[in-house]
Design an enzyme around this catalytic site. Structure first.
Site, short mmCIF file in Angstrom:
data_model
loop_
_atom_site.label_atom_id
_atom_site.label_comp_id
_atom_site.label_asym_id
_atom_site.label_seq_id
_atom_site.Cartn_x
_atom_site.Cartn_y
_atom_site.Cartn_z
N HIS A 76 2.00 8.99 34.39
CA HIS A 76 1.91 8.05 35.51
C HIS A 76 3.17 8.08 36.35
O HIS A 76 4.13 7.36 36.08
CB HIS A 76 1.66 6.63 34.98
CG HIS A 76 0.32 6.45 34.39
ND1 HIS A 76 -0.74 5.94 35.10
CD2 HIS A 76 -0.14 6.73 33.15
CE1 HIS A 76 -1.80 5.91 34.32
NE2 HIS A 76 -1.47 6.40 33.14
N CYS A 131 -3.77 10.65 35.22
CA CYS A 131 -4.25 10.16 33.92
C CYS A 131 -5.78 10.23 33.83
O CYS A 131 -6.31 11.32 33.68
CB CYS A 131 -3.69 8.79 33.63
SG CYS A 131 -3.55 8.48 31.85
N GLU A 171 3.41 6.84 39.21
CA GLU A 171 3.46 5.60 39.99
C GLU A 171 4.21 4.49 39.29
O GLU A 171 4.57 3.48 39.89
CB GLU A 171 2.04 5.14 40.36
CG GLU A 171 1.26 4.45 39.27
CD GLU A 171 0.63 5.40 38.26
OE1 GLU A 171 0.92 6.61 38.27
OE2 GLU A 171 -0.17 4.92 37.43
N1 LIG Z 1 -8.67 6.04 29.41
C1 LIG Z 1 -8.16 7.39 29.41
C2 LIG Z 1 -7.17 7.58 30.54
C3 LIG Z 1 -5.92 6.81 30.27
C4 LIG Z 1 -5.31 6.16 31.48
O1 LIG Z 1 -5.65 6.39 32.62
N2 LIG Z 1 -4.37 5.29 31.18
C5 LIG Z 1 -3.86 4.37 32.13
C6 LIG Z 1 -3.92 2.99 31.52
C7 LIG Z 1 -3.53 1.96 32.52
C8 LIG Z 1 -3.55 0.60 31.89
O2 LIG Z 1 -3.32 0.48 30.67
O3 LIG Z 1 -3.84 -0.33 32.64
C9 LIG Z 1 -7.52 7.75 28.09
O4 LIG Z 1 -7.34 6.82 27.26
O5 LIG Z 1 -7.20 8.93 27.88
#
Ligand SMILES: N[C@@H](CCC(=O)NCCCC(=O)O)C(=O)O
Length: 257
Positions: free
Chosen positions: A221, A112, A223
Site C-alpha cells: 500500500h 493490493c 497510499e
Molecule cells: N483481501 C485481499 C486483499 C488485501 C487488501 O487489499 N488489503 C487491504 C486491507 C485494507 C484494510 O484493512 O482496510 C487479501 O487479503 O489478500
C-alpha cells in the site's frame, strides 16, 4: 490540466440497518489530491455496464485495496473458507474495467486487492491463504490490530528487477513494504511481468507486458506512507504524470472565447 482519476469502490454495509454503500478509503482520495495531482472520482461497483460510460471520461484508474477478496469463480479456484469476505458487485465492475482500461492504454495503478484483480482480470489465479502454504510468510496483519502505525508499518523487504520502474524510483533493488493481505498471485497472468518478490517468493509487483501506457500493480500500500516514503511517493507521482499526459492528449482544451 488536472486529470480525473477513477477510484474503485467496494460495496459495504453501513449503519444500524446495514444498508449497502459504495465506498473507498479516504487514503485513496488523499493520494489523488496529493502526490498523484489529480481529481478523485469514486467509481461505484455498478457492474460492467458502467465501463463504456465511465472509461472515456477518466485519465487514470486506481484499483484499491480491500478486506474483501476476488471470488474464486473468476479463476477456477476452490470456494473460499466460510466467512471469507467477498464483494461480487465489485468483481463484476473492476474485472471488465481493468481489461478495458489496459486495452485503451489508460494509466492504471493496481493496489493490493486491485493488484490481485489485475492478475485475475488478465487470466491469472490466486492462492487464498498464502500463510498456510509451505515456506511462505504470513503477509496479513491481525484483524484486531487497531494501531494504524503497526497495521501499516513496513513488514518485509521486496527484491526488485534491476532497471524496473520501481528499482529506478528506489535507486536500488531492495525496498521495505507494508503488508496487509492473505491472498497472493498463484498463476501469473500471461500479460503480466513480475518485477518484485517478497523473501518467500510471493509476487509483490507487476507490470503489464507491452502496455501502451503506465500499467503497474503492487501488493503493498503506497497510499499509507507516501508522505514519509519516497518510493511510495515516486510511484504515485509517476502514475500522476502518466495521467496528466493522458489528459493533455485526450481532453481538447477549451476553445478561446
Ligand atoms: N483481501 C485481499 C486483499 C488485501 C487488501 O487489499 N488489503 C487491504 C486491507 C485494507 C484494510 O484493512 O482496510 C487479501 O487479503 O489478500
Amino acid at each position: 490540466m488536472k486529470p480525473l482519476i477513477g477510484i474503485s469502490c467496494c460495496v459495504k454495509a453501513f449503519g444500524i440497518f446495514a444498508t449497502p454503500n459504495h465506498a473507498a478509503s479516504d487514503s485513496y482520495v488523499r493520494v489523488v489530491l496529493g502526490p498523484v495531482g489529480g481529481i478523485p472520482v469514486l467509481l461505484p461497483a455498478a457492474g460492467e455496464a458502467l465501463v463504456p460510460e465511465i472509461l472515456p471520461r477518466l485519465d487514470g484508474l486506481i484499483l484499491t485495496g480491500s478486506r474483501s477478496n476476488v471470488c474464486p469463480d473468476y479463476y477456477e479456484g476452490p470456494p473460499h473458507a466460510e466467512g471469507t469476505p467477498e464483494d461480487r458487485e465489485r468483481d463484476a465492475t473492476t474485472l471488465p474495467l481493468i481489461r478495458a482500461a489496459i486495452a485503451a492504454g489508460l494509466p492504471v495503478l493496481a493496489i493490493c486487492r486491485g493488484f490481485q484483480e489485475l492478475n485475475v482480470a488478465l487470466g491469472g489465479s490466486l492462492d487464498q491463504r498464502i500463510q498456510d502454504l509451505p515456506g511462505r510468510m504470513d503477509h496479513s496483519t491481525p484483524s484486531d490490530q487497531k494501531l494504524p502505525r503497526i497495521r501499516t508499518a513496513k513488514a518485509h523487504g521486496v527484491r526488485l528487477v534491476p532497471g524496473s520502474l520501481l528499482a529506478t524510483i528506489a535507486g536500488g533493488t531492495e525496498i521495505p513494504v507494508n503488508s496487509l493481505h492473505n491472498q497472493g498471485v498463484a498463476r501469473l497472468a500471461p500479460r503480466l511481468v513480475a518485477e518484485g518478490w517478497a523473501p518467500d517468493g510471493t509476487i509483490e509487483a507487476v507490470r503489464v507486458r507491452d502496455a501502451v501506457g503506465f500499467a503497474y500493480g503492487v501488493q503493498w500500500h503506497p497510499e499509507y506512507d507516501w508522505e514519509r516514503d519516497s518510493i511510495s511517493r515516486g510511484l504515485l507521482q509517476d502514475f500522476g504524470q502518466a495521467a496528466v499526459a493522458w489528459a493533455n492528449r485526450h481532453r481538447m482544451p477549451q476553445a478561446a472565447e
